[in-house]
Design an enzyme around this catalytic site. Structure first.
Site, short mmCIF file in Angstrom:
data_model
loop_
_atom_site.label_atom_id
_atom_site.label_comp_id
_atom_site.label_asym_id
_atom_site.label_seq_id
_atom_site.Cartn_x
_atom_site.Cartn_y
_atom_site.Cartn_z
N ASP A 59 0.86 -1.18 0.00
CA ASP A 59 0.00 0.00 0.00
C ASP A 59 0.90 1.23 0.00
O ASP A 59 1.48 1.59 1.03
CB ASP A 59 -0.90 -0.01 1.23
CG ASP A 59 -1.86 1.17 1.28
OD1 ASP A 59 -1.76 2.06 0.40
OD2 ASP A 59 -2.70 1.22 2.19
N TYR A 154 -6.88 17.27 -3.87
CA TYR A 154 -6.10 16.61 -4.92
C TYR A 154 -5.33 17.64 -5.73
O TYR A 154 -4.13 17.48 -5.98
CB TYR A 154 -7.04 15.81 -5.81
CG TYR A 154 -6.44 15.32 -7.11
CD1 TYR A 154 -5.71 14.14 -7.15
CD2 TYR A 154 -6.64 16.02 -8.30
CE1 TYR A 154 -5.17 13.67 -8.34
CE2 TYR A 154 -6.10 15.56 -9.50
CZ TYR A 154 -5.37 14.38 -9.51
OH TYR A 154 -4.84 13.93 -10.70
N LYS A 158 -1.26 18.02 -6.05
CA LYS A 158 -0.54 17.96 -7.32
C LYS A 158 0.27 19.24 -7.54
O LYS A 158 1.37 19.20 -8.13
CB LYS A 158 -1.52 17.75 -8.46
CG LYS A 158 -2.12 16.34 -8.51
CD LYS A 158 -1.06 15.27 -8.67
CE LYS A 158 -1.67 13.90 -8.94
NZ LYS A 158 -0.65 12.83 -9.07
N THR A 189 -9.12 6.04 -19.01
CA THR A 189 -8.78 4.74 -18.45
C THR A 189 -10.04 3.90 -18.27
O THR A 189 -11.16 4.37 -18.52
CB THR A 189 -8.11 4.93 -17.08
OG1 THR A 189 -9.04 5.61 -16.21
CG2 THR A 189 -6.84 5.77 -17.19
#
Length: 262
Positions: A59, A154, A158, A189
């Site tokens: 992990d 997020y 980034k 994806t």
């Protein structure tokens, strides 16, 4: 993958890819392996399409998991020549900044920033000792175009990764180690395809209309479609290769023109 692949370009190169069990990371694994690289990646669950020699169960959102991957890289490969960070993502709820508690922020910063920081700290010293190596970090166009409703943490993580990548390049360039970053937009994806299906089912619309709703939320993509995982992998392969020997401390956007400014 389009262009003809040199099956010897990465021959003898020892390569670690985070997030290599699915999505863009899996495409990176396939592309670099096709070039002759000796590959290793990690995930929490063992994928069916990777052999045991190229996979470690770990992990990477944890300190222990990152350490396990680094130990495996040194034991199995004897060191690392190319390190590609693809792992990342967002699991935060919608609702803007007030919906995110400390745990949500810690989770986003952990997987999108600290995984790279920790693994670099463990594996880059070997590159420095050899005087050669390449590191590629995967950021996001959200560092420039944050979506506040559900991915604000997020986007911030980034942005931090991009800044870290630039700072690292200044330190490592004189020591023979190149550091670059890529900033994808929407990548189509398997997870993206499932998202389109969920939107279509929940809204009672076609999948084409669901795809368009995502394009509209992004403000449009001038080329009319998201990037394919193989296209992102090709860019990363170039930056990791000796073809990009003079490219250092850069970040390349691959978003089909989504970012509307210079």
């Amino acid at each position: 993958m389009g262009a003809r692949i040199d099956a010897t370009e990465f021959e003898g190169k020892r390569i670690v890819v985070t997030g290599g069990s699915k999505g863009a990371g899996r495409a990176v694994m396939a592309r670099l392996a096709a070039g002759g690289g000796r590959m290793l990646t990690a995930a929490r669950g063992a994928p069916d399409d990777l052999d045991a020699d190229s996979f470690v169960q770990a992990d990477l959102s944890t300190v222990e998991g990152v350490g396990h991957l680094a130990e495996a890289a040194l034991a199995r490969l004897g060191g690392v020549d190319i390190l590609v960070h693809v792992v990342g993502g967002s699991s935060s709820p919608g609702g803007g900044f007030a919906a995110l508690d400390d745990a949500a922020w810690a989770a986003e910063l952990g997987i999108n920033l600290m995984t790279a920081v920790r693994l670099d700290r463990l594996l880059v010293p070997g590159m420095i000792a050899r005087g050669k190596g390449a590191v590629v970090h995967t950021s996001s166009i959200q560092r420039r175009l944050p979506l506040y409703d559900s991915t604000i943490a997020y986007a911030a993580a980034k942005a931090a990764l991009s800044t870290y990548s630039k700072a690292l390049s200044k330190e490592l360039g004189p020591k023979g180690v190149r550091v670059n970053a890529v900033a994808p937009g929407w990548i189509y994806t398997d997870a993206s395809a499932r998202l389109v299906e969920r939107i279509a089912d929940s809204s009672g619309i076609t999948e084409a209309a669901a795809r368009q709703s995502i394009l509209d939320a992004l403000g449009g993509i001038p080329i009319g479609r998201p990037a394919e995982p193989d296209e992102v992998a090709e860019l990363i392969a170039f930056l990791a290769s000796d073809r990009a020997a003079a490219i250092h401390g850069a970040e390349y956007t691959i978003d089909g023109g989504t970012v509307p400014t210079v």
